[in-house]
Design a protein around this motif. Structure first.
Motif, mmCIF file in Angstrom:
data_model
loop_
_atom_site.group_PDB
_atom_site.id
_atom_site.type_symbol
_atom_site.label_atom_id
_atom_site.label_comp_id
_atom_site.label_asym_id
_atom_site.label_seq_id
_atom_site.Cartn_x
_atom_site.Cartn_y
_atom_site.Cartn_z
ATOM 1 N N LYS A 120 0.838 -1.194 0.000
ATOM 2 C CA LYS A 120 0.000 0.000 0.000
ATOM 3 C C LYS A 120 0.875 1.247 0.000
ATOM 4 N N GLY A 121 0.504 2.204 -0.833
ATOM 5 C CA GLY A 121 1.245 3.447 -0.924
ATOM 6 C C GLY A 121 2.461 3.394 -1.822
ATOM 7 N N CYS A 122 2.721 2.236 -2.440
ATOM 8 C CA CYS A 122 3.925 2.079 -3.269
ATOM 9 C C CYS A 122 3.600 2.169 -4.763
ATOM 10 N N ALA A 123 4.663 2.026 -5.571
ATOM 11 C CA ALA A 123 4.600 2.393 -6.979
ATOM 12 C C ALA A 123 3.590 1.607 -7.803
ATOM 13 N N PHE A 124 3.452 0.300 -7.549
ATOM 14 C CA PHE A 124 2.550 -0.496 -8.381
ATOM 15 C C PHE A 124 1.129 0.044 -8.329
ATOM 16 N N ARG A 125 0.634 0.270 -7.133
ATOM 17 C CA ARG A 125 -0.726 0.803 -6.989
ATOM 18 C C ARG A 125 -0.820 2.223 -7.542
ATOM 19 N N LYS A 126 0.196 3.024 -7.293
ATOM 20 C CA LYS A 126 0.183 4.405 -7.795
ATOM 21 C C LYS A 126 0.155 4.440 -9.315
ATOM 22 N N ASN A 127 0.922 3.548 -9.948
ATOM 23 C CA ASN A 127 0.949 3.508 -11.408
ATOM 24 C C ASN A 127 -0.397 3.088 -11.984
ATOM 25 N N LEU A 128 -1.030 2.105 -11.366
ATOM 26 C CA LEU A 128 -2.354 1.681 -11.830
ATOM 27 C C LEU A 128 -3.356 2.824 -11.703
ATOM 28 N N SER A 129 -3.321 3.519 -10.580
ATOM 29 C CA SER A 129 -4.221 4.663 -10.376
ATOM 30 C C SER A 129 -3.946 5.754 -11.408
ATOM 31 N N PHE A 130 -2.677 5.957 -11.713
ATOM 32 C CA PHE A 130 -2.293 6.944 -12.730
ATOM 33 C C PHE A 130 -2.891 6.570 -14.083
#
Length: 256
Positions: A92-102
């Motif tokens: 949670k809070g790391c790049a994989f999730r952030k990239n998907l949200s992006f």
């Protein structure tokens, strides 16, 4: 209707030179009308990070149009912690999730309706039982989809269930795992339990199609996608990667 495809080699369009390797969305076209246009941006070896860093997502955004749908499926290469050019953490809070949200937010800004998918299961059995090789990544995708309020198809669970039902030996036919002298492109055979042959691509796309057909029940704005699925089928492909074939190292990492 146009469908954009963002992902890695499991989704990528494969021409005659890679046969029998088949991206699963190549078979998904069978479940849609021939008027459907498929813009396949998926490419061997890409993670959410490298897909952005190499400008592939910028290319998607340049081509995307209001009213398009997008299938987004990553994880196979995000998992590779030894490769800083591709690795992203699923925490949670790391790049994989952030990239998907992006991806989701940027596509939505252009009027595109995205669908997140968890990765296809690898053919990995342990003591006769199918094993989840994707760790926390499927759950990270499911949770990100919920946070962004977009549809999510849990292909990891669906394909693991299918592999479990088929069994270790019978499921071999789904993957690029075969003996020598069977295919001209691979005269020495192959031992790859990640990438798909046509039979696997078709079996997995059939699972996906059944879920796409139901998306509009929870997301009515996706009605066109659901209605078109399994209706007047026989699609065509616009392959837009436009680059020479590359050697993918996925099969060397996950062999049986």
């Amino acid at each position: 209707m146009r469908i954009l495809c963002l992902g890695d080699s499991i989704m990528q369009y494969n021409d005659f030179s890679a046969f029998p390797q088949t991206g699963w969305v190549q078979e998904l076209a069978r479940f849609f009308p021939e008027t459907t246009e498929w813009l396949n941006f998926a490419r061997n070896g890409r993670s959410t990070k490298s897909f952005i860093d190499e400008g592939r997502f910028a290319r998607v955004m340049k081509e995307a149009e209001e009213g398009d749908f997008a299938l987004i499926q990553f994880a196979h290469n995000d998992e590779k912690s030894a490769d800083p050019a591709r690795y992203t953490s699923a925490e949670k809070g790391c790049a994989f999730r952030k990239n998907l949200s992006f991806f989701v937010r940027e596509l939505r800004s252009k009027g595109v309706k995205p669908v997140l998918l968890t990765p296809m299961a690898r053919r990995m059995f342990e003591n006769g039982k199918i094993k989840n090789s994707h760790g926390q990544y499927p759950q990270a995708i499911i949770e990100t989809a919920a946070e962004e309020n977009v549809p999510c198809i849990d292909m990891t669970a669906l394909t693991m269930n299918l592999l479990s039902a088929e069994g270790e030996e019978k499921s071999r036919r789904f993957y690029m795992n075969f003996d020598s002298a069977l295919y001209e492109n691979f005269p020495e055979g192959r031992s790859d339990n990640s990438h798909l042959r046509p039979e696997g691509a078709h079996a997995f796309s059939r699972l996906a199609a059944a879920e796409i057909k139901k998306i509009a029940e929870k997301f009515p704005e996706y009605k066109e996608l659901s209605d078109f699925c399994m209706s007047n089928c026989g699609g065509r492909f616009l392959e837009v990667s436009g680059e020479n074939s590359e050697i993918d190292d996925e099969f060397t990492v996950f062999q049986k």
